[in-house]
Design a protein around this motif. Structure first.
Motif, PDB file in Angstrom:
ATOM      1  N   SER A  29       0.836  -1.210   0.000  1.00 16.63           N
ATOM      2  CA  SER A  29       0.000   0.000   0.000  1.00 16.63           C
ATOM      3  C   SER A  29       0.860   1.245   0.000  1.00 16.63           C
ATOM      4  O   SER A  29       0.609   2.200  -0.739  1.00 16.63           O
ATOM      5  CB  SER A  29      -0.923   0.001   1.219  1.00 16.63           C
ATOM      6  N   TYR A  30       1.902   1.247   0.826  1.00 21.37           N
ATOM      7  CA  TYR A  30       2.797   2.413   0.883  1.00 21.37           C
ATOM      8  C   TYR A  30       3.490   2.622  -0.460  1.00 21.37           C
ATOM      9  O   TYR A  30       3.581   3.741  -0.972  1.00 21.37           O
ATOM     10  CB  TYR A  30       3.832   2.217   1.985  1.00 21.37           C
ATOM     11  N   ALA A  31       3.976   1.517  -1.038  1.00 25.51           N
ATOM     12  CA  ALA A  31       4.668   1.613  -2.318  1.00 25.51           C
ATOM     13  C   ALA A  31       3.733   2.119  -3.412  1.00 25.51           C
ATOM     14  O   ALA A  31       4.128   2.914  -4.277  1.00 25.51           O
ATOM     15  CB  ALA A  31       5.246   0.257  -2.703  1.00 25.51           C
ATOM     16  N   GLN A  32       2.469   1.671  -3.371  1.00 25.00           N
ATOM     17  CA  GLN A  32       1.495   2.096  -4.380  1.00 25.00           C
ATOM     18  C   GLN A  32       1.226   3.591  -4.277  1.00 25.00           C
ATOM     19  O   GLN A  32       1.191   4.308  -5.285  1.00 25.00           O
ATOM     20  CB  GLN A  32       0.186   1.316  -4.209  1.00 25.00           C
ATOM     21  N   LYS A  33       1.035   4.081  -3.037  1.00 24.46           N
ATOM     22  CA  LYS A  33       0.756   5.504  -2.851  1.00 24.46           C
ATOM     23  C   LYS A  33       1.968   6.348  -3.215  1.00 24.46           C
ATOM     24  O   LYS A  33       1.840   7.446  -3.762  1.00 24.46           O
ATOM     25  CB  LYS A  33       0.305   5.780  -1.413  1.00 24.46           C
ATOM     26  N   LYS A  34       3.150   5.863  -2.930  1.00 20.83           N
ATOM     27  CA  LYS A  34       4.363   6.582  -3.321  1.00 20.83           C
ATOM     28  C   LYS A  34       4.442   6.670  -4.840  1.00 20.83           C
ATOM     29  O   LYS A  34       4.801   7.724  -5.399  1.00 20.83           O
ATOM     30  CB  LYS A  34       5.593   5.871  -2.764  1.00 20.83           C
ATOM     31  N   SER A  35       4.076   5.586  -5.500  1.00 21.90           N
ATOM     32  CA  SER A  35       4.075   5.570  -6.956  1.00 21.90           C
ATOM     33  C   SER A  35       3.034   6.542  -7.510  1.00 21.90           C
ATOM     34  O   SER A  35       3.287   7.269  -8.477  1.00 21.90           O
ATOM     35  CB  SER A  35       3.797   4.161  -7.470  1.00 21.90           C
ATOM     36  N   ASP A  36       1.844   6.575  -6.883  1.00 24.93           N
ATOM     37  CA  ASP A  36       0.788   7.501  -7.311  1.00 24.93           C
ATOM     38  C   ASP A  36       1.227   8.952  -7.139  1.00 24.93           C
ATOM     39  O   ASP A  36       0.926   9.809  -7.980  1.00 24.93           O
ATOM     40  CB  ASP A  36      -0.493   7.255  -6.515  1.00 24.93           C
ATOM     41  N   LEU A  37       1.929   9.239  -6.035  1.00 25.98           N
ATOM     42  CA  LEU A  37       2.413  10.600  -5.795  1.00 25.98           C
ATOM     43  C   LEU A  37       3.447  10.989  -6.848  1.00 25.98           C
ATOM     44  O   LEU A  37       3.446  12.122  -7.344  1.00 25.98           O
ATOM     45  CB  LEU A  37       3.006  10.713  -4.393  1.00 25.98           C
ATOM     46  N   GLU A  38       4.317  10.066  -7.193  1.00 29.52           N
ATOM     47  CA  GLU A  38       5.320  10.348  -8.222  1.00 29.52           C
ATOM     48  C   GLU A  38       4.651  10.626  -9.565  1.00 29.52           C
ATOM     49  O   GLU A  38       5.074  11.525 -10.312  1.00 29.52           O
ATOM     50  CB  GLU A  38       6.288   9.174  -8.336  1.00 29.52           C
ATOM     51  N   LYS A  39       3.586   9.891  -9.872  1.00 24.21           N
ATOM     52  CA  LYS A  39       2.850  10.127 -11.115  1.00 24.21           C
ATOM     53  C   LYS A  39       2.195  11.507 -11.094  1.00 24.21           C
ATOM     54  O   LYS A  39       2.229  12.237 -12.086  1.00 24.21           O
ATOM     55  CB  LYS A  39       1.781   9.045 -11.314  1.00 24.21           C
ATOM     56  N   ALA A  40       1.595  11.845  -9.954  1.00 21.31           N
ATOM     57  CA  ALA A  40       0.943  13.155  -9.825  1.00 21.31           C
ATOM     58  C   ALA A  40       1.956  14.280  -9.982  1.00 21.31           C
ATOM     59  O   ALA A  40       1.704  15.271 -10.681  1.00 21.31           O
ATOM     60  CB  ALA A  40       0.239  13.261  -8.474  1.00 21.31           C
ATOM     61  N   ASN A  41       3.117  14.120  -9.340  1.00 23.02           N
ATOM     62  CA  ASN A  41       4.156  15.154  -9.437  1.00 23.02           C
ATOM     63  C   ASN A  41       4.667  15.301 -10.871  1.00 23.02           C
ATOM     64  O   ASN A  41       4.966  16.415 -11.320  1.00 23.02           O
ATOM     65  CB  ASN A  41       5.318  14.829  -8.500  1.00 23.02           C
ATOM     66  N   LYS A  42       4.769  14.189 -11.576  1.00 30.78           N
ATOM     67  CA  LYS A  42       5.230  14.247 -12.961  1.00 30.78           C
ATOM     68  C   LYS A  42       4.227  15.005 -13.826  1.00 30.78           C
ATOM     69  O   LYS A  42       4.611  15.860 -14.646  1.00 30.78           O
ATOM     70  CB  LYS A  42       5.438  12.833 -13.503  1.00 30.78           C
ATOM     71  N   LYS A  43       2.925  14.706 -13.639  1.00 32.18           N
ATOM     72  CA  LYS A  43       1.893  15.425 -14.383  1.00 32.18           C
ATOM     73  C   LYS A  43       1.913  16.909 -14.030  1.00 32.18           C
ATOM     74  O   LYS A  43       1.775  17.779 -14.897  1.00 32.18           O
ATOM     75  CB  LYS A  43       0.513  14.834 -14.085  1.00 32.18           C
ATOM     76  N   TYR A  44       2.103  17.209 -12.758  1.00 33.92           N
ATOM     77  CA  TYR A  44       2.146  18.599 -12.290  1.00 33.92           C
ATOM     78  C   TYR A  44       3.310  19.332 -12.952  1.00 33.92           C
ATOM     79  O   TYR A  44       3.152  20.455 -13.459  1.00 33.92           O
ATOM     80  CB  TYR A  44       2.292  18.608 -10.776  1.00 33.92           C
ATOM     81  N   ASP A  45       4.478  18.718 -12.967  1.00 37.10           N
ATOM     82  CA  ASP A  45       5.664  19.350 -13.547  1.00 37.10           C
ATOM     83  C   ASP A  45       5.519  19.546 -15.051  1.00 37.10           C
ATOM     84  O   ASP A  45       6.144  20.441 -15.630  1.00 37.10           O
ATOM     85  CB  ASP A  45       6.915  18.523 -13.254  1.00 37.10           C
ATOM     86  N   GLN A  46       4.695  18.716 -15.683  1.00 40.55           N
ATOM     87  CA  GLN A  46       4.454  18.847 -17.119  1.00 40.55           C
ATOM     88  C   GLN A  46       3.276  19.779 -17.410  1.00 40.55           C
ATOM     89  O   GLN A  46       2.829  19.880 -18.554  1.00 40.55           O
ATOM     90  CB  GLN A  46       4.187  17.471 -17.735  1.00 40.55           C
ATOM     91  N   LEU A  47       2.765  20.470 -16.372  1.00 43.13           N
ATOM     92  CA  LEU A  47       1.621  21.380 -16.479  1.00 43.13           C
ATOM     93  C   LEU A  47       0.332  20.664 -16.859  1.00 43.13           C
ATOM     94  O   LEU A  47      -0.606  21.292 -17.354  1.00 43.13           O
ATOM     95  CB  LEU A  47       1.902  22.507 -17.482  1.00 43.13           C
ATOM     96  N   ALA A  48       0.277  19.368 -16.628  1.00 45.64           N
ATOM     97  CA  ALA A  48      -0.942  18.598 -16.884  1.00 45.64           C
ATOM     98  C   ALA A  48      -1.824  18.682 -15.642  1.00 45.64           C
ATOM     99  O   ALA A  48      -2.040  17.698 -14.932  1.00 45.64           O
ATOM    100  CB  ALA A  48      -0.600  17.151 -17.221  1.00 45.64           C
ATOM    101  N   PHE A  49      -2.335  19.894 -15.375  1.00 47.93           N
ATOM    102  CA  PHE A  49      -3.006  20.147 -14.108  1.00 47.93           C
ATOM    103  C   PHE A  49      -4.306  19.366 -13.961  1.00 47.93           C
ATOM    104  O   PHE A  49      -4.672  18.957 -12.859  1.00 47.93           O
ATOM    105  CB  PHE A  49      -3.273  21.644 -13.943  1.00 47.93           C
ATOM    106  N   PHE A  50      -5.029  19.181 -15.056  1.00 45.28           N
ATOM    107  CA  PHE A  50      -6.294  18.457 -14.970  1.00 45.28           C
ATOM    108  C   PHE A  50      -6.053  17.029 -14.492  1.00 45.28           C
ATOM    109  O   PHE A  50      -6.760  16.530 -13.608  1.00 45.28           O
ATOM    110  CB  PHE A  50      -6.990  18.466 -16.331  1.00 45.28           C
ATOM    111  N   GLU A  51      -5.042  16.367 -15.054  1.00 46.96           N
ATOM    112  CA  GLU A  51      -4.742  14.996 -14.647  1.00 46.96           C
ATOM    113  C   GLU A  51      -4.099  14.967 -13.260  1.00 46.96           C
ATOM    114  O   GLU A  51      -4.353  14.056 -12.467  1.00 46.96           O
ATOM    115  CB  GLU A  51      -3.820  14.349 -15.678  1.00 46.96           C
ATOM    116  N   ALA A  52      -3.262  15.974 -12.951  1.00 50.75           N
ATOM    117  CA  ALA A  52      -2.643  16.042 -11.627  1.00 50.75           C
ATOM    118  C   ALA A  52      -3.702  16.218 -10.538  1.00 50.75           C
ATOM    119  O   ALA A  52      -3.602  15.622  -9.462  1.00 50.75           O
ATOM    120  CB  ALA A  52      -1.644  17.190 -11.578  1.00 50.75           C
ATOM    121  N   GLN A  53      -4.721  17.043 -10.826  1.00 47.13           N
ATOM    122  CA  GLN A  53      -5.824  17.233  -9.859  1.00 47.13           C
ATOM    123  C   GLN A  53      -6.412  15.893  -9.444  1.00 47.13           C
ATOM    124  O   GLN A  53      -6.608  15.618  -8.251  1.00 47.13           O
ATOM    125  CB  GLN A  53      -6.939  18.075 -10.486  1.00 47.13           C
TER     126      GLN A  53
END
Length: 655
Positions: free
Chosen positions: A8-32
């Protein structure tokens, strides 16, 4: 179980990394969506809350953004960066909470005294009254015949002003439902509409030719003959989309020339770059200058770590050989916030949208006159109904007909951003006009004075205007330039304060504070001066007796009062509620009373004039004694401080 927890911890860490990547790419809708899922699953941190709030903020969904900024400040205030005070203040304005927004801006000012946004806040404390003076000059109407359920904005005059071209994200040109990752809407395309004599828009249809692609096109500006257009597009040409070093597809300005009835292939302008955005071009009336918005290096708010959210207005000369000068920053217009959507009217008034100047919330429309030497005058908020607590931008006007258009995401529209038409019923301001503002305060306590009469008289002692202050003590007057005036503040039970001044010879603002000294009044032994001075609750941290900064601000009023009445003495009484053992409450309240006394002594009050005593829970104001069930509000009534006076310099027996 250990395996499940680790997974569970590893999955959430992975989800956070995905969100941060979308955020850094200005993909705000998907990051939201990713950040919100983490938050709703109970995974909360300053990073998740701040970026979730930011994702809504940069998508101009300020009300939703405010929810998460509020949680961020409530739970993790100590880790909040200064910039978030500004962003949260903007979202508070968007929800009508101007007092709270001003409090955050005051803190922001203490963090970033070098920031022009903070300086503008401190220089214009009466900005709402100043904006109010400019309001009511337009009649607006939703251009409902051309608006869609998505975004429609960025109007431009075209073809001798018989047509208007605008950007829209309505998805009508493709069977493939393509969406932009920033907003989740279809990519923008250019549409055109007919303009009636009454300023209404009709018959919206796609702008034909090579200007529209499968990426964004928006905010065009046309030459008067209709044969040249500058417009905004994603970094895309010859079938290739280019990105910056971080994988972000930036915006660029393109130019196209019309040959016959056909637009030629657009070419990008030489000051574009893959590493920053240029957008929203606007031509000067003589078509020798091109104004635009960019976050290029040299911008006031430029930070190589920031990929979005800040931009400045720039200008280039269009040279006779078709080349361009080096871009010049409009320094006295720009702030560390976002300046964008410039438009220059035929009388050389520069209109633009900004989050950095004092406004009502979100993007507001501002105006500034362009002088013959190319410099610009002081920036003025054009007021409501053009501006609201939402995003208002992309303002254009025909100075001859006084009609024009702007865009807004205010409630009541058809889509996310709607186009509105307007007619200007009154000039924005006189050629030279001075706005005088100030605050009436109590000279001894520094508190604003409610109900003071403030009067302005001219050199012949004629009353130019007067106003009764409200609870914030503020006043504002609109005066003529280059004239002498006399300002006077007064109130019953106070003296007066006066100031003689001369307004400057050009449009400007000034702030003149007025301080009134309270006339001495009859005092009786055993009076409690806390209600008299509007002393708020003297708060202490849990189980502590040290004086907090907010308590010191209240004790300053007691100090000033005792300096005004040197013959009195004061007994400081501290009371608790019943929610602890009696002996404990007696000791705690006594420590707090003595701590209060010591603060006053340390700040100049003679120790012989002060005594202190803790009464614990022995003088309750209501039924809430030991064992009685009460609400927190009922207990709060019993936690209080009293300041009992004696006119003889000795403490009398006041029960």
């Amino acid at each position: 179980m250990s395996f499940i927890l680790n997974f569970s911890y590893a999955q959430k860490k992975s989800d956070l990394e995905k969100a941060n990547k979308k955020y850094d790419q200005l993909a705000f809708f998907e990051a939201q969506k990713l950040y919100k899922k983490l938050f709703e699953d109970g995974y909360e941190s300053p990073e998740i809350l701040s970026k979730l709030a930011d994702a809504y903020y940069f998508n101009d969904e300020l009300e939703k953004s405010n929810k998460y900024y509020t949680l961020l400040f409530k739970k993790y205030k100590e880790s909040v960066k200064p910039e978030y005070y500004f962003r949260h203040a903007q979202t508070l304005k968007a929800t009508g909470q101007y007092q709270k927004a001003d409090e955050l801006m005051a803190t922001f000012n203490s963090f970033k005294g070098f920031d022009s946004r903070a300086k503008k806040y401190s220089d214009e404390p009466n900005y709402l009254q100043i904006i109010d003076f400019q309001s009511g000059r337009f009649i607006i109407k939703n251009a409902e015949d051309v608006n869609s359920y998505t975004s429609d904005f960025g109007t431009a005059y075209y073809d001798a002003k018989d047509k208007v071209v605008f950007a829209t994200s309505r998805d009508t040109s493709s069977l493939i439902n393509r969406r932009h990752t920033w907003s989740g809407q279809a990519f923008l395309e250019l549409y055109e509409a007919d303009e009636t004599n009454a300023g209404e828009l009709r018959n919206a249809k796609e702008f034909k030719g090579v200007l529209n692609t499968r990426f964004h096109e928006s905010t065009p500006t046309f030459t008067k003959d209709g044969n040249t257009v500058y417009f905004t597009r994603n970094n895309y040409s010859e079938g290739v989309a280019r990105q910056d070093i971080d994988g972000v597809n930036r915006l660029k300005i393109y130019k196209s020339v019309k040959k016959g009835k056909r637009w030629l292939q657009p070419v990008e302008l030489p000051f574009n770059s893959d590493e920053y955005s240029t957008a929203h071009p606007a031509l000067s009336p003589d078509e020798t200058k091109l104004y635009f918005s960019s976050d290029m290096p040299g911008s006031v708010g430029y930070d190589m770590r920031e990929k979005f959210g800040k931009s400045d207005l720039w200008v280039v000369d269009i040279l006779e050989d078709g080349n361009y000068s080096e871009p010049r920053n409009l320094e006295n217009v720009n702030t560390e916030g976002r300046e964008s959507f410039p438009f220059v009217s035929s009388n050389n008034t520069l209109y633009f949208a900004s989050t950095g100047h004092q406004g009502l919330g979100g993007l507001d429309v501002f105006a500034s006159s362009i002088k013959p030497d190319g410099s610009v005058s002081n920036v003025v908020n054009i007021g409501s109904p053009i501006n609201t607590q939402y995003d208002d931008f992309s303002f254009i006007i025909n100075d001859g007909s006084k009609r024009g258009y702007f865009s807004s995401n205010r409630p009541g529209g058809i889509g996310d951003d709607d186009i509105y038409s307007f007619i200007q019923t009154e000039e924005m301001r006189k050629e030279c006009e001075h706005l005088l503002s100030g605050t009436v305060t109590d000279k001894n306590t520094g508190a604003p004075i409610d109900g003071a009469l403030v009067t302005v008289l001219d050199a012949n002692n004629n009353i130019v205007g007067d106003v009764i202050t409200k609870a914030n003590g503020k006043f504002v007057f609109k005066l003529e330039c280059d004239k002498q005036y006399f300002l006077r503040g007064e109130k019953r039970e106070y003296g007066t304060d006066e100031d003689l001044f001369t307004t400057p010879s050009q449009t400007d603002y000034s702030d003149i504070p007025l301080e009134l000294s309270k006339n001495k009044q009859a005092l009786a032994d055993c009076d409690d001066i806390a209600p008299l001075l509007n002393i708020k609750q003297i708060y202490f941290d849990f189980d502590k007796s040290n004086i907090r900064p907010d308590a010191a601000a209240e004790l300053t009023k007691i100090k000033a009062f005792m300096e005004l009445y040197p013959q009195i003495a004061v007994e400081i009484r501290s009371h608790t509620d019943s929610r602890a053992p009696d002996d404990y409450n007696d000791a705690l309240s006594d420590r707090r009373a003595r701590s209060t006394r010591q603060w006053l002594i340390d700040n100049g009050i003679d120790a012989s004039r002060l005594t202190a005593k803790g009464y614990g829970e022995r003088q309750l104001l209501n039924k809430c004694s030991n064992g009685v069930e009460c609400t927190p509000e009922e207990h709060q009534l019993n936690r209080r401080s009293e300041f009992i006076i004696s006119g003889l310099g000795k403490i009398s027996n006041c029960n």
